[in-house]
Design a protein around this motif. Structure first.
Motif, short mmCIF file in Angstrom:
data_model
loop_
_atom_site.label_atom_id
_atom_site.label_comp_id
_atom_site.label_asym_id
_atom_site.label_seq_id
_atom_site.Cartn_x
_atom_site.Cartn_y
_atom_site.Cartn_z
N GLY A 284 0.70 -1.09 -0.18
CA GLY A 284 0.29 -0.38 0.17
C GLY A 284 1.47 1.33 0.16
N CYS A 285 1.96 1.38 0.70
CA CYS A 285 2.59 2.49 0.96
C CYS A 285 3.53 2.22 -0.72
N ALA A 286 3.97 1.44 -1.26
CA ALA A 286 4.56 1.29 -2.70
C ALA A 286 3.72 2.39 -3.69
N LYS A 287 2.54 1.41 -3.09
CA LYS A 287 1.72 2.26 -4.22
C LYS A 287 1.45 4.13 -3.94
N ILE A 288 1.26 4.16 -2.94
CA ILE A 288 1.04 5.93 -2.58
C ILE A 288 2.42 6.66 -3.00
N HIS A 289 3.24 6.31 -2.53
CA HIS A 289 4.77 7.23 -2.74
C HIS A 289 4.88 7.37 -4.56
N ALA A 290 4.85 5.92 -4.91
CA ALA A 290 5.14 6.58 -6.57
C ALA A 290 4.09 6.76 -7.03
N LYS A 291 2.55 7.69 -6.14
CA LYS A 291 1.14 8.02 -6.83
C LYS A 291 2.13 9.93 -6.65
N THR A 292 2.27 10.23 -5.49
CA THR A 292 2.79 11.20 -4.56
C THR A 292 4.14 12.05 -4.05
N SER A 293 4.83 11.10 -5.56
CA SER A 293 6.64 11.55 -5.95
C SER A 293 7.45 11.28 -6.46
N HIS A 294 8.03 12.15 -7.32
CA HIS A 294 7.68 11.96 -8.94
C HIS A 294 9.16 11.31 -8.41
N TYR A 295 9.08 10.90 -7.36
CA TYR A 295 11.15 9.81 -7.61
C TYR A 295 10.94 8.81 -7.40
N PRO A 296 11.19 7.48 -8.06
CA PRO A 296 10.96 6.40 -8.37
C PRO A 296 10.89 5.79 -6.80
N VAL A 297 10.47 4.31 -7.54
CA VAL A 297 10.16 3.50 -5.53
C VAL A 297 10.55 2.11 -6.13
N HIS A 298 11.35 1.62 -6.03
CA HIS A 298 11.70 0.29 -6.35
C HIS A 298 10.92 -1.16 -5.53
N LEU A 299 10.91 -1.76 -5.33
CA LEU A 299 9.93 -2.75 -4.63
C LEU A 299 10.58 -3.92 -4.93
N TYR A 300 10.44 -4.90 -3.79
CA TYR A 300 11.17 -5.93 -3.93
C TYR A 300 10.18 -7.27 -2.76
N ILE B 262 19.80 -8.03 -15.35
CA ILE B 262 18.48 -7.50 -15.27
C ILE B 262 17.64 -6.42 -14.93
N ILE B 263 17.38 -5.64 -15.17
CA ILE B 263 17.06 -4.16 -14.74
C ILE B 263 15.83 -4.29 -14.34
N TRP B 264 15.58 -3.37 -12.81
CA TRP B 264 15.00 -3.65 -12.01
C TRP B 264 14.08 -2.24 -12.12
N ASN B 265 12.55 -2.75 -12.45
CA ASN B 265 11.57 -1.55 -13.28
C ASN B 265 10.65 -0.95 -11.81
N PRO B 266 11.30 0.66 -11.35
CA PRO B 266 10.03 1.14 -10.69
C PRO B 266 8.85 0.90 -10.78
N VAL B 267 8.24 0.47 -9.50
CA VAL B 267 6.73 1.20 -9.70
C VAL B 267 6.09 2.07 -9.87
N GLU B 268 4.90 1.95 -11.17
CA GLU B 268 4.52 2.99 -11.83
C GLU B 268 3.14 2.92 -10.98
N ASN B 269 1.81 4.17 -11.32
CA ASN B 269 0.71 4.48 -11.55
C ASN B 269 0.01 3.04 -10.90
N HIS B 270 -0.40 2.21 -12.15
CA HIS B 270 -1.05 1.71 -12.34
C HIS B 270 -0.05 0.45 -13.11
#
Length: 535
Positions: free
Chosen positions: A396-412, A488-496
């Protein structure tokens, strides 16, 4: 090899040399005070900067840990004079040398245990990379998290978090003397240490003290992230048998207690309450001169009113194996613990407040029963506590940060079970599948639980992979830069799109692998306006 002496703002410190995983030397400066001893009238209060010294301080010996009960031996250890940190660096700076990325470790332990001791957070793995590593102590238990609403008493809460911030200020001012870059600081931590980092992310008290964060198995939306004020009145009645009405009386009683008496009573109280969420930890403070945080965390998250920096965060696949460790504790004490399936009410988020609404309570328990204890899901009894205590809040927090910040969120997601899993080894749970809470620590820090790492074996490959991902993020804000050697390239969380890197024996990019289970929690959170934006 010449003597290693560094001039810090407090005075000169002498260090010593150790050997990293590659056989190379690095420097250690141990037990450096960053805060004044929080004793006497300073007990429970916000920290003050350390006083300077006029001699060359011996930094070859570790400082005292913060007073606590050793979870292995059951004995009390440590001191109230514990606000110290360790610094590890490959070399001291020369006029022509470039400054190195800094990584500051904040340990976990439910705000009651843990320390910066090198027998549990040995730097030998991380120091194969060209970074400067700092590990800190902070006050624990009621010494670090007593909270009183009367601001005139100067104990509004969160002293332990304020200790951490004081340590970060020390790092910011001093780390250049050890070769570290004060403009490239990553704070990272696990469990309560990770939750602490999330609070720093949300707190203006910590603004400007760090530039990236790594959160391992803990966020502010997890159930045990917050404590509640009212428990302290219950605690005093439990200890003294007296109903105390004024917080001034509470403070006088607790100031008068010897540190061991205070901790004995704290542990007895926690046992009596069966370690319920909300007993000891951070609080939302009443506004005051030293406030760390005074607004609801969900409001800060969703409004974007926080310190925006690159984020790396994640969880272990079977975090809920902690329940089995709790069972071991109860078996040793000769007490019983209910089966997960027979105690479903304990998995209702307390913010939903269903005490007086049996219909909602029955609805939630029925939903959990039908989903987690039927068919394939019933094969892993620890999935429910994993999701409730950790995974739902983290996603839930990863999703919120991805929506409210312009910096990347890398989730594992850490699924690896390959011989160095810290807590599974410590608790002798290696026969159970998946990665337990705190298992990632065995791949980042040398410790006395793991057997010696055999060079050339698979364990070494996995340790080096963890170290590479974590230090790449500290160096570049990206765990897999374009020229990485991890294939591998670790893609950050995106809005959708919820990209998640699965860290197993192979590295695999997945999209929303927990979607089915998270839908259950989204439905539950929608039952209250207080939790409706959690997931």
């Amino acid at each position: 090899m010449g003597p290693a002496v560094v001039n810090s703002e407090g005075g000169f410190v002498r260090g010593s040399y150790r050997t990293n995983l590659n056989g190379g030397d690095f420097l250690c400066f141990l037990g450096i005070p960053y805060g004044r001893p929080p004793v006497g009238d300073l007990r429970f209060k916000a920290p003050l900067p350390a006083e300077p010294w006029t001699y060359i301080r011996d930094g070859t010996k570790e400082g005292d840990i913060c007073f606590q009960k050793n979870s292995s031996t059951g004995k009390f250890e440590g001191s109230e004079d514990c606000l110290n940190l360790n610094v590890f660096t490959k070399e001291l700076p020369e006029p022509s040398s470039s400054l190195k990325p800094v990584m500051v470790w904040i340990h976990g332990g439910a705000y009651r245990f843990g320390s910066n001791k090198t027998d549990s957070t040995g730097p030998e793995f991380l120091m194969i990379e060209d970074i400067v590593l700092v590990t800190i102590n902070y006050r624990l238990g009621l010494l670090g998290f007593l909270s009183l609403r009367d601001t005139s008493l100067e104990v509004p809460g969160n002293a332990g978090l304020k200790d951490q911030a004081m340590a970060l200020k020390w790092v910011k001012r001093n780390i250049q003397n050890f070769g570290g870059d004060p403009n490239n600081i990553t704070i990272f931590g696990e469990s309560a240490g990770s939750v602490s980092i999330h609070f720093h992310l949300l707190s203006q008290h910590s603004a400007g003290l760090f530039h990236k964060v790594i959160m391992q198995s803990g966020v502010v939306l997890n159930p045990a992230a917050h404590a509640e004020y009212h428990h302290i009145f219950e605690f005093i009645k439990f200890v003294t048998g007296i109903e105390v009405e004024k917080e001034k009386e509470i403070l006088e009683i607790m100031q008068a207690m010897h540190v061991e008496e205070l901790h004995v009573n704290q542990e007895r109280f926690c046992e009596w309450k069966q370690y319920a969420d909300g007993l000891i930890g951070p609080v939302i403070e009443n506004p005051n001169e030293t406030e760390f945080i005074s607004e609801p965390t969900i409001d800060l998250l969703t409004s974007g009113k926080y310190n925006k920096v690159p984020i790396m965060m994640g969880y272990c696949s079977n975090e809920g194996l902690l329940v089995e460790i709790g069972r071991q504790h109860h078996r040793r004490d000769g007490t019983s613990i209910p089966k997960i399936q027979d105690n479903l009410e304990s998995f209702i988020p307390r913010e939903i407040n269903v005490e007086n609404n049996s219909t909602i309570k029955e609805y939630i328990c029925g939903k959990l029963e039908n989903f987690y204890f039927r068919g394939e899901n019933a094969k892993n009894e620890f999935q429910l506590p994993s999701d409730y205590s950790f995974i739902a809040g983290i996603i839930g927090c990863a999703k919120i940060h991805a929506k409210t910040s312009h910096y990347p969120v890398h989730l594992y997601r850490m699924s690896l079970d390959a011989g160095m899993n810290f807590l599974k080894r410590k608790a002798k749970l290696t026969h159970l599948p998946g990665a337990c809470h705190a298992d990632d620590l065995g791949y980042l820090f040398k410790n006395t639980i793991d057997v010696d790492l055999h060079m050339g074996e698979l364990e070494e490959i996995y340790v080096r992979r963890f170290v590479t991902l974590w230090t790449n993020f500290a160096k570049f804000g990206n765990p897999t830069p374009v020229d990485n050697n991890l294939n591998i390239i670790w893609n950050p969380v995106e809005n959708h799109t919820l990209h998640i890197l699965d860290i197993d024996k192979d590295l695999t990019m997945l999209i929303d692998p927990e979607a089915e289970r998270m839908k259950i929690w989204k439905d539950i959170y929608q039952l209250s306006s207080k939790t409706s934006e959690y997931l």
